[in-house]
Design a protein around this motif. Structure first.
Motif, mmCIF file in Angstrom:
data_model
loop_
_atom_site.group_PDB
_atom_site.id
_atom_site.type_symbol
_atom_site.label_atom_id
_atom_site.label_comp_id
_atom_site.label_asym_id
_atom_site.label_seq_id
_atom_site.Cartn_x
_atom_site.Cartn_y
_atom_site.Cartn_z
ATOM 1 N N GLY A 317 0.806 -1.213 0.000
ATOM 2 C CA GLY A 317 0.000 0.000 0.000
ATOM 3 C C GLY A 317 0.838 1.261 0.000
ATOM 4 O O GLY A 317 2.057 1.230 -0.201
ATOM 5 N N ALA A 318 0.166 2.364 0.235
ATOM 6 C CA ALA A 318 0.802 3.684 0.300
ATOM 7 C C ALA A 318 0.239 4.447 1.479
ATOM 8 O O ALA A 318 -0.950 4.338 1.791
ATOM 9 C CB ALA A 318 0.564 4.450 -0.995
ATOM 10 N N ILE A 319 1.087 5.204 2.134
ATOM 11 C CA ILE A 319 0.681 6.006 3.288
ATOM 12 C C ILE A 319 1.168 7.430 3.080
ATOM 13 O O ILE A 319 2.334 7.656 2.737
ATOM 14 C CB ILE A 319 1.289 5.461 4.598
ATOM 15 C CG1 ILE A 319 0.948 3.986 4.805
ATOM 16 C CG2 ILE A 319 0.805 6.284 5.794
ATOM 17 C CD1 ILE A 319 1.699 3.350 5.958
ATOM 18 N N ASN A 320 0.281 8.390 3.309
ATOM 19 C CA ASN A 320 0.657 9.797 3.267
ATOM 20 C C ASN A 320 0.630 10.323 4.693
ATOM 21 O O ASN A 320 -0.438 10.491 5.279
ATOM 22 C CB ASN A 320 -0.324 10.577 2.383
ATOM 23 C CG ASN A 320 0.147 11.991 2.093
ATOM 24 O OD1 ASN A 320 1.276 12.347 2.410
ATOM 25 N ND2 ASN A 320 -0.716 12.793 1.509
ATOM 26 N N ILE A 321 1.789 10.546 5.296
ATOM 27 C CA ILE A 321 1.879 11.038 6.676
ATOM 28 C C ILE A 321 1.912 12.559 6.627
ATOM 29 O O ILE A 321 2.919 13.160 6.235
ATOM 30 C CB ILE A 321 3.125 10.474 7.385
ATOM 31 C CG1 ILE A 321 3.092 8.937 7.357
ATOM 32 C CG2 ILE A 321 3.196 10.989 8.822
ATOM 33 C CD1 ILE A 321 4.342 8.280 7.903
ATOM 34 N N ASN A 322 0.809 13.179 7.016
ATOM 35 C CA ASN A 322 0.681 14.637 6.916
ATOM 36 C C ASN A 322 1.329 15.329 8.108
ATOM 37 O O ASN A 322 1.020 15.022 9.266
ATOM 38 C CB ASN A 322 -0.805 15.020 6.849
ATOM 39 C CG ASN A 322 -1.429 14.638 5.533
ATOM 40 O OD1 ASN A 322 -0.902 14.957 4.475
ATOM 41 N ND2 ASN A 322 -2.552 13.934 5.586
#
Length: 443
Positions: A317-322
Motif C-alpha cells: 500500500g501507500a501512506i501519506n503522513i501529513n
C-alpha cells in the motif's frame, strides 16, 4: 427511466448531505491572546471542550537541545497529574463521576486535550482546562510517575509491537537537520536526564494562552459560554511569543539505502519513503489523492495487483503522513513466499510510472473523489470530530473555515495535476529505500 430517477435521488441525497454538513462557528480572542472557537449544536445534550497547544514532538526541551526529545508527549501525560485545585490523581475521577470522558494526543506538530461532558457540565470542563493552563502542579513526584508511564507506553506500543518502529526508522533517514528526525515519544535517556527546572521552563514557554486555541462544540448557549470563557481564562498571563527557526532540509537527489532490524517480526518489509511538502501545500492534497488511488481498500491498484492478482505480497500500500513542515509519503510491501523485497519495489515503481506517464481513468478519478468526500463528511459527523477539526484548521492550517471548504480543494484537482505531482515527487532518486528486517537477520 428508473436509472435516471435513481441517479437523481442519489444526487439529491448528496446535495442534502453536503448542505447539512455546513459547520457554523464563531471566533474571538481574549486579551491574553487565547483564540476561542464556538460551534453550537443543540441536537444532543453533549458538549466537547478542547484545548490545542502549538507544541509537538519537534519542539525539543532545553532550548531545542537534541538530547531533550519527547517533551511534548511527556507533557501530554504530566498535565493530568493535578493542579493547585485538583488533587493529584483525581482528574479522571472528576471527569467520569460527572458523566464525561477525556483524552489527549500529541503529534510532532501539536498537542490536544479534550473532554466530552453532558452539556450541563460545560462550566466544569472549562474550569478544568483553565486549571491545566493556569497552575498545574509540576513536581518531582509527578515527573517520576509519568516517566515510568511513558516508558511502559514505549515498551508496549513500540518496542514490543511488530512493525511499530517503521516511522522512526524512516524519519531518522529521511530528515537530516529538521527535528522531525526525532521520535515523538522521545528517547528515555533524554527524559531521565532532564531536570525539574527544564520541565517547568518548557511549560512556561509553550502552554500559554497565546500559543493555544480553545474550542467548544455542542449543546451550548453561546452568550453564556462566552461569559464562562472570560471568567476562567481571561486572567491567565500571556506568554512570550514562540519563535521557531528550524533548519531546512536539502533535496534528496540520490536514493538512500537503509536497514532497520525489528526483533518482533518474522516477515521482512520494504518501504520506499519520499519527503514531500507540508500539509498546507496544494501538492500535499494531490499526493493524498494518489495515496487513495494506490492504497485505499482491496480494489486499490497496489493491493489488487500485488496481493490479489500476482500473489507476491501479504500486504502492500501507500501512506501519506501529513505534517506541517514536511510530509512523508511511503510505499510499502510485505513479501509472500520466496518473493524478494526488490521484486516488490519493482512492482510498486511500475504503478508510479503508470501514473507519471498516463492520466488515470475518469472512473478511477471519480472513485477517489467519492471516497475523499465521504471521509470529509464523516470527519464532521459528531461534535467531538467537529471540535478537533476546528482547532486543527485554525492552529495548524491558519484557516478555520477549512472545515467547510477543504473538500473544494480536492474537487478542484485535475487528473493532469495528479500526473504532474507524481512526476515531481515520486522518483527513485528522491527517496529512502528502507529494508525493515527481522532482528535475527542482523549481520
Amino acid at each position: 427511466m428508473k436509472k435516471h430517477l435513481l441517479a437523481f435521488a442519489v444526487l439529491a441525497f448528496i446535495s442534502l448531505t453536503a448542505n447539512a454538513q455546513k459547520v457554523k462557528f464563531e471566533e474571538f480572542d481574549l486579551d491574553n491572546g487565547l483564540h476561542v472557537i464556538m460551534h453550537q449544536d443543540n441536537t444532543a445534550p453533549v458538549v466537547t471542550i478542547g484545548v490545542m497547544y502549538n507544541v509537538g514532538g519537534k519542539d525539543l526541551g532545553g532550548d531545542n537541545n537534541p538530547k531533550r526529545t519527547g517533551f511534548a508527549h511527556f507533557f501530554e501525560h504530566l498535565l493530568f497529574e493535578g493542579t493547585e485545585n485538583i488533587e493529584r490523581g483525581k482528574w479522571m475521577e472528576i471527569v467520569s463521576s460527572n458523566g464525561g470522558k477525556n483524552n489527549a494526543n500529541t503529534s510532532l506538530d501539536r498537542t490536544y486535550f479534550y473532554e466530552v461532558f453532558p452539556s450541563n457540565n460545560l462550566e466544569l470542563g472549562l474550569w478544568m482546562e483553565s486549571e491545566r493552563m493556569l497552575h498545574p502542579v509540576i513536581n518531582q513526584i509527578g515527573v517520576d510517575t509519568q516517566n515510568e508511564v511513558v516508558k511502559e507506553e514505549k515498551r508496549s506500543s513500540y518496542d514490543n509491537r511488530p512493525y511499530s518502529q517503521f516511522v522512526f526508522a524512516i524519519d531518522e533517514n529521511l530528515f537530516k537537520v529538521h527535528p522531525y528526525k526525532y521520535k515523538n515519544i522521545g528517547e528515555m535517556e533524554d527524559l531521565d536526564a532532564a531536570t525539574l527546572e527544564e520541565f517547568k521552563d518548557y511549560f512556561k514557554k509553550y502552554y500559554v494562552p497565546n500559543n493555544a486555541v480553545l474550542v467548544i462544540a455542542g449543546d451550548i448557549d453561546t452568550s453564556k459560554a462566552k461569559t464562562l470563557v472570560s471568567n476562567y481564562f481571561k486572567d491567565i498571563p500571556k506568554g512570550k511569543e514562540v519563535v521557531r527557526n528550524f533548519p531546512k532540509e536539502e533535496p534528496i537527489t540520490k536514493e538512500i539505502h537503509a536497514k532497520f532490524y525489528d526483533p518482533n517480526i518474522k516477515i521482512p518489509a520494504i518501504m520506499a519513503a519520499y519527503r514531500i511538502p507540508g500539509f498546507k501545500e496544494r501538492d500535499s492534497y494531490v499526493l493524498q489523492m494518489i495515496s487513495t488511488y494506490l492504497s485505499d481498500g482491496k480494489t486499490s491498484k497496489l493491493y489488487k495487483k500485488i496481493v490479489d492478482d500476482k500473489k507476491m505480497a501479504l500486504q502492500a500500500g501507500a501512506i501519506n503522513i501529513n505534517q506541517l513542515d514536511y510530509g512523508v509519503y511511503v510505499l510499502y510491501g510485505l513479501p509472500l513466499g520466496d518473493n524478494s523485497l526488490n521484486s516488490l519495489v519493482s512492482e510498486m515503481d511500475e504503478e508510479i510510472v503508470k501514473i507519471q506517464n498516463d492520466l488515470i481513468s475518469e472512473k478511477d478519478f471519480q472513485k477517489i473523489q467519492n471516497k475523499l468526500e465521504n471521509q470529509f463528511v464523516n470527519s464532521n459527523s459528531s461534535v467531538e470530530g467537529i471540535a478537533n477539526s476546528l482547532a486543527t484548521d485554525y492552529l495548524l492550517y491558519g484557516d478555520t473555515n477549512l472545515i467547510n471548504n477543504e473538500i473544494n480543494i480536492y474537487k478542484s484537482i485535475t487528473r493532469e495535476e495528479i500526473q504532474k505531482v507524481a512526476k515531481k515527487y515520486l522518483n527513485p532518486n528522491q527517496r529512502v529505500l528502507l529494508e525493515y528486517l527481522p532482528k535475527e537477520n542482523e549481520q
